[in-house]
Design an enzyme around this catalytic site. Structure first.
Site, PDB file in Angstrom:
ATOM      1  CD  GLU B  50      -2.924  -0.845   2.429  1.00  0.00           C
ATOM      2  OE1 GLU B  50      -3.984  -1.456   2.406  1.00  0.00           O
ATOM      3  OE2 GLU B  50      -2.540  -0.155   3.397  1.00  0.00           O
ATOM      4  CG  ASP B  61      -3.037   7.963   8.755  1.00  0.00           C
ATOM      5  OD1 ASP B  61      -2.924   6.726   8.852  1.00  0.00           O
ATOM      6  OD2 ASP B  61      -3.325   8.545   7.689  1.00  0.00           O
ATOM      7  CE1 TYR B 176      -7.190  -1.787   7.222  1.00  0.00           C
ATOM      8  CE2 TYR B 176      -5.877  -1.243   5.302  1.00  0.00           C
ATOM      9  CZ  TYR B 176      -6.017  -1.329   6.674  1.00  0.00           C
ATOM     10  OH  TYR B 176      -4.986  -0.943   7.476  1.00  0.00           O
TER      11      TYR B 176
END
Lengths: 390, 269
Positions: B50, B61, B176
């Site tokens: 990725e 994040d 995912y």
């Protein structure tokens, strides 16, 4: 129009991890809007605790100077010193109804942090406020107020260390602590349903203005002016007038001038982008990276704006203008001396535009300026900027 | 489904293990390093890579990838240059499937259709846009598919069965699954109830491969997740290893390759 959309703008551009919280918030909000018990308690807090309704002050000296009839909507007189409390009381009460046990918030100038700390204190919810490291230094007075009110300040050292990074940090906290935490977002920005919730809670400003001006003048105003950072005080005063023949003007922070690149005028000088959960106007570079912004008013120093404003710009219903730091500083001193009212630097942008726009009105013309907050917090800053004498 | 992604998951499945999906921040500390890193991670056993596209405001994040994103932007990385770097690596024979992992705005600024064409030309196989949930991502997903890219959507522990089905319908490379509420970043433990969560998600996604990520950093964790899922994603641990190597004045590429090699071994039990 799709729920949560304002024309093409708005939406829910968030990671999947946040979607369940937004859906819960949406459902709760739909329910409490129709809950008479919520309305009763919210109304009590607004009137008995926060001090609504706020006056609509006819300003004789200002009117004489400008050659038209000038009214100020006095959100500076709301408890806490700014319009922010309308929203924080509403959302904190909603968080109680949802069974949340903790509030988090972001703040730039500190006004929303203070308003959240107040609401948390009175409603018995612990408050943690994310604030950019740079802003904690710029706004030391509000940091002290928040701490006195029992809130914990979490300085944010990532990115530009200002408001946008505080919002990023608050969203990250929220996603880890969804179950017990409500994220009390302070402006009409972010993913749906925040722009709608904040607008609805702030619309009390415009509803009061309508009633007050009809009582006083027997007609609606010609022009309503409000400053726009994220845009919550502006959407609050504009929204009840959207269907009327009233000229609405949103005033953005032109900083050191639009040509300088050092400003926060996302509507007048930005382009469409996705930021912090919504599609709206955004100050960004050609690669889609969000730009650093500037304004003398920390509360306007933000690279984006609420999605409803983006739509109102495109449809032309609201005109968006920018005034510079220098114009705002002039208006700050001018209003203090002319009317004995020290405006917040944010609100001084709206006053500055009124000084410019009054030429277009005849002596019977009525202009209402939303004085969204008081300027005590800015006095030290202005003294520094102006070499000692505010 | 693109040839490369499907084949990578198929091969891992045939070997009775999960595919190792290695996340790196493109352009951290420079695109030149990324250019050396991709073949090194492939050689170390990464089944899928990725490529994080740096963004100024990465709300999903944790601190490690935030810092990497800042470093990459500071070193001049842009979406266009990342795609050029991917194309160059493909030109030199890189065969591992590449998934662009981006926030929406850099892609929007590039133009969704222009991005999809350019990414496909550059040899990108899949695209995951962190802040495009199915509500907002249907049109982009269709554009990706028409350029031959596999759209990958995220699922979370809080995703309802209807949302699981919807994300799976829009995804073609893999789905995912974010293993826990929160942001990216290494943690020492695995979330409780992972097998149940995986079973619940599998019931909604049919045959689409399922990769699990967020908080997975050690070979022990990889081994455990590998028993449940078709793919296991490691990101922050790799990014941090590179950060530490650079801080110590060492080449980050062999450091990352060593870690990936131990993680790849862990997928084999």
């Amino acid at each position: 129009m799709k729920a949560g959309r304002y024309g093409v703008y708005g939406g829910q551009y968030v990671p999947e991890t946040l979607m369940s919280a937004l859906i819960e918030l949406e459902e709760t909000y739909e329910r409490i809007r129709q809950d008479p018990e919520f309305s009763r308690r919210f109304s009590w807090y607004l009137h008995e605790y926060a001090g609504r309704e706020t006056p609509l002050t006819y300003c004789e000296n200002l009117s004489r100077d400008l050659g038209c009839r000038v009214y100020l909507k006095r959100e500076d007189l709301l408890h806490g010193g700014a319009h922010k409390l309308n929203n924080t009381l509403g959302q904190a009460l909603m968080a109680k109804f949802m069974g949340k046990r903790r509030l988090i918030a972001e703040t730039g100038a500190g006004q929303h942090g203070v308003a959240t700390a107040i609401a948390g204190a009175v409603l018995g919810l612990p408050v943690e406020v994310y604030m950019g490291e740079v802003d904690t230094r710029r706004q030391a007075l509000n940091v002290a107020r928040m701490e006195l009110l029992g809130a914990r300040i979490i300085p944010v050292a990532s990115g530009t260390r200002t408001l946008k990074d505080a919002i990023n940090a608050a969203m990250r906290d929220w996603v880890e602590n969804l179950r017990e935490t409500h994220y009390l977002l302070g402006s009409c920005v972010g993913p749906h349903p925040f722009p709608q919730i904040v607008r609805d809670f702030q619309s009390v400003i415009g509803r009061e203005v309508r009633r007050q001006i009809l009582e006083r003048e027997g007609r609606l105003p010609d022009t309503i002016v409000a400053c726009v950072g994220g845009g919550s005080n502006a959407i609050g005063i504009f929204h009840p007038f959207l269907d009327d023949d009233v000229r609405l003007v949103g005033v953005e922070a032109g900083g050191e001038g639009l040509a300088s690149g050092r400003h926060s005028a996302s509507l007048t000088a930005g382009s469409v982008g996705v930021f912090q959960g919504a599609l709206s106007y955004l100050l960004q570079d050609g690669d889609g990276q969000v730009l650093e912004t500037h304004s003398v008013a920390a509360g306007l120093d933000h690279p984006s704006v609420g999605p409803e404003h983006a739509m109102l710009k495109d449809t032309g219903r609201v005109r968006y203008e920018a005034v510079t730091d220098a114009e705002a500083l002039h208006a700050f001193r001018y209003l203090s001396r002319t009317e004995g009212i020290i405006p917040a630097l944010e609100s001084a942008h709206a006053v500055a535009y009124a000084l410019r726009a009054a030429d277009d009105l005849d002596k019977d013309g009525i202009i209402v300026v939303n004085l969204s907050g008081r300027g005590d917090k800015d006095v030290a800053d202005v003294a520094n900027l102006c070499g000692g004498a505010a | 489904m693109s040839g490369r992604l499907g084949a990578a998951f198929g091969r891992a499945r045939a070997e009775g293990r999960a595919a190792l999906v290695a996340f790196v921040e493109a352009g951290d500390p420079s695109l030149a390093v990324t250019g050396r890193l991709l073949p090194a991670l492939q050689a170390a056993g990464a089944d899928v890579i990725e490529l994080g596209i740096p963004f100024s405001d990465p709300i999903a994040d944790g601190p490690v990838i935030q810092r990497a994103s800042q470093r990459a932007l500071g070193a001049g990385a842009t979406l266009a240059k990342v795609l050029d770097a991917a194309a160059a690596a493909r030109g030199e024979g890189l065969s591992v499937p590449l998934v662009a992992f981006s926030y929406a705005n850099p892609i929007l600024a590039f133009g969704v259709a222009a991005f999809a064409r350019r990414a496909a030309e550059a040899g990108i196989d899949g695209v995951l846009v962190t802040d495009l949930p199915p509500e907002e991502g249907e049109a982009a997903a269709a554009t990706f598919v028409s350029s031959g890219l596999d759209p990958v959507f995220l699922l979370a522990p809080s995703s309802t069965p209807a949302r699981i089905r919807r994300a799976a319908r829009l995804s073609s490379g893999f789905v995912y699954l974010v293993s826990r509420p929160g942001v990216t970043g290494a943690r020492n433990d695995l979330p409780e109830g992972l097998p149940d969560l995986v079973a619940r998600v599998r019931a909604g996604i049919g045959r689409t491969p399922l990769a699990v990520g967020f908080g997975i950093s050690s070979p022990e964790q990889v081994r455990a997740v590998s028993r449940e899922a078709d793919g296991v994603v490691v990101g922050s641990a790799i990014v941090r290893t590179m950060e530490e190597a650079v801080a110590a004045g060492r080449d980050p590429v062999p450091a990352a390759a060593r870690l990936v090699s131990s993680l790849a071994a862990a997928t084999r039990g």
